[in-house]
Design an enzyme around this catalytic site. Structure first.
Site, short mmCIF file in Angstrom:
data_model
loop_
_atom_site.label_atom_id
_atom_site.label_comp_id
_atom_site.label_asym_id
_atom_site.label_seq_id
_atom_site.Cartn_x
_atom_site.Cartn_y
_atom_site.Cartn_z
N ARG A 51 0.86 -1.19 0.00
CA ARG A 51 0.00 0.00 0.00
C ARG A 51 0.89 1.24 0.00
O ARG A 51 2.11 1.15 0.18
CB ARG A 51 -0.94 0.00 1.21
CG ARG A 51 -0.25 -0.35 2.51
CD ARG A 51 -0.75 0.40 3.69
NE ARG A 51 -0.55 1.83 3.55
CZ ARG A 51 0.60 2.45 3.73
NH1 ARG A 51 1.71 1.77 4.03
NH2 ARG A 51 0.69 3.77 3.60
N GLY A 52 0.25 2.39 -0.19
CA GLY A 52 0.99 3.64 -0.38
C GLY A 52 1.07 3.92 -1.87
O GLY A 52 1.43 3.03 -2.66
N ALA A 53 0.72 5.14 -2.26
CA ALA A 53 0.56 5.44 -3.68
C ALA A 53 1.78 5.07 -4.53
O ALA A 53 1.65 4.35 -5.53
CB ALA A 53 0.19 6.91 -3.87
N ASP A 219 -2.14 10.81 -2.22
CA ASP A 219 -2.34 9.73 -3.19
C ASP A 219 -2.69 10.27 -4.57
O ASP A 219 -2.52 9.57 -5.55
CB ASP A 219 -3.45 8.80 -2.69
CG ASP A 219 -2.97 7.94 -1.53
OD1 ASP A 219 -2.64 6.77 -1.76
OD2 ASP A 219 -2.92 8.45 -0.39
N ASN A 229 -5.76 12.29 0.29
CA ASN A 229 -4.88 11.51 1.15
C ASN A 229 -5.75 10.69 2.09
O ASN A 229 -6.98 10.78 2.07
CB ASN A 229 -3.93 12.44 1.93
CG ASN A 229 -2.77 11.70 2.57
OD1 ASN A 229 -2.07 10.94 1.90
ND2 ASN A 229 -2.57 11.89 3.87
N LYS A 230 -5.11 9.90 2.92
CA LYS A 230 -5.84 9.04 3.84
C LYS A 230 -6.89 9.82 4.62
O LYS A 230 -6.64 10.94 5.06
CB LYS A 230 -4.86 8.38 4.81
CG LYS A 230 -5.50 7.42 5.80
CD LYS A 230 -6.22 6.28 5.11
CE LYS A 230 -5.34 5.46 4.23
NZ LYS A 230 -6.05 4.38 3.52
#
Length: 321
Positions: A51-53, A219, A229-230
């Protein structure tokens, strides 16, 4: 493990599989997940094993190279990988970058380039940190999220090495605790002083004068500087503005989406309600959008960008794609 987290420990391509460090199992276990098809890579992305863009873009690039080596139909593989998560534009960017040359060498170069982008933008971001900064961050934006070094957490790391960080506040980041599990684990490896807080405590810490700077990743960044973003990031930006604290976003140019004019054009992923509750109805958006007016600076590998972002962010032709 201590210090640097090797990029190929996070995600790599072997002869018969894309191998990822399963982030669902951290910090309690360090377990590798072997994905032997593009569909399995897509599933690893969907379930947040990786995970993580930037990291999911790298994983998708390796997944497409694996698909080509296996003789999979590439159009189908691209479609499966692209559909795994809708908000992070890096996923689409990486697949487009791989489309005409779906090779292991091309994927390796894309991975190396993304790590280098992180190092460069972290170096630019150090200037945003005053002496002895008490910095607050949200979600996980370190090596795990980027395939090596980090975006916002990379900036914190670079500022720490420059002697400008005294303490890091880590939002636990509900509902899956990417901050409390992953960011805390990375900071522990790096030896940077930190404490995990519940998401709802951030504003009161600001009110108490215990925060000097808020730094997050993104993201997807729209052409006008609105940033996805989150979920929970928007609330942090509102609280930071109320307390007259700077709010900065650190993300590589692979996160920019010039086709999205504003945040309204960014699709927001809705995840399964069971991540929140096994009994009651729930809404579970994975991301929110922070308006550009609340963002004091956006840092890419090109430098520190200020409003108006439609003018200061790289133009389409300047984005490495």
């Amino acid at each position: 493990m201590s210090g640097d987290l090797d990029p190929h420990r996070i995600v790599r391509l072997e002869d018969d599989a894309v191998v990822v460090l399963d982030q669902r199992r951290l910090p309690d276990e360090e377990v590798e997940l072997h994905c032997t098809s593009s569909a399995e890579v897509a599933e690893a992305i969907r379930v947040l094993a990786v995970r993580g863009a930037p990291a999911i873009g790298v994983a998708a690039a390796y997944g497409l190279a694996l698909a080509a080596a296996r003789g999979e139909e590439l159009g189908e593989a691209i479609g499966i990988l692209a559909a795994s998560r809708p908000t992070a534009v890096n996923l689409r960017w990486a697949l487009e970058a791989m489309r005409d040359e779906p090779t292991r060498a091309r994927a390796e170069q894309l991975h190396a380039d993304e790590v280098e982008r992180c190092r460069r933008m972290a170096a630019h971001a150090v200037a945003l940190f005053p002496a002895a900064t008490r910095v607050l961050t949200h979600c996980n934006t370190g090596a795990l999220a980027t395939g090596g070094y980090g975006s916002a957490l990379g900036a914190i790391r670079a500022a720490w090495e420059a002697g400008r960080v005294s303490h890091v506040w880590v939002d636990e980041t509900r509902p899956l605790l990417q901050g409390g599990r992953l960011t805390a684990w990375e900071l522990e490896q790096l030896g940077i002083p930190f404490a995990v807080i519940v998401d709802g405590a951030a504003a009161s810490l600001m009110a108490g004068g215990e925060v000097d700077l808020v730094v997050t990743g993104a993201d997807r960044i729209a052409a006008n500087g609105d940033t996805a973003n989150k979920v929970g990031t928007y609330a942090l930006a509102v609280a930071a503005a109320h307390h007259d604290l700077p709010f900065a976003v650190v993300a590589p140019t692979s996160t920019l989406d010039p086709a999205a004019r504003t945040g309204d054009d960014i699709p927001i992923e809705e995840r399964d309600a069971t991540e929140l509750t096994s009994r009651f109805p729930a809404r579970n958006p994975a991301f929110d959008v922070t308006p550009a007016a609340l963002v004091d600076a956006i840092v890419t590998e090109r430098g520190v960008h200020r409003a108006p972002y439609a003018e200061s962010l790289p133009r389409v032709a300047e984005v490495e794609r």
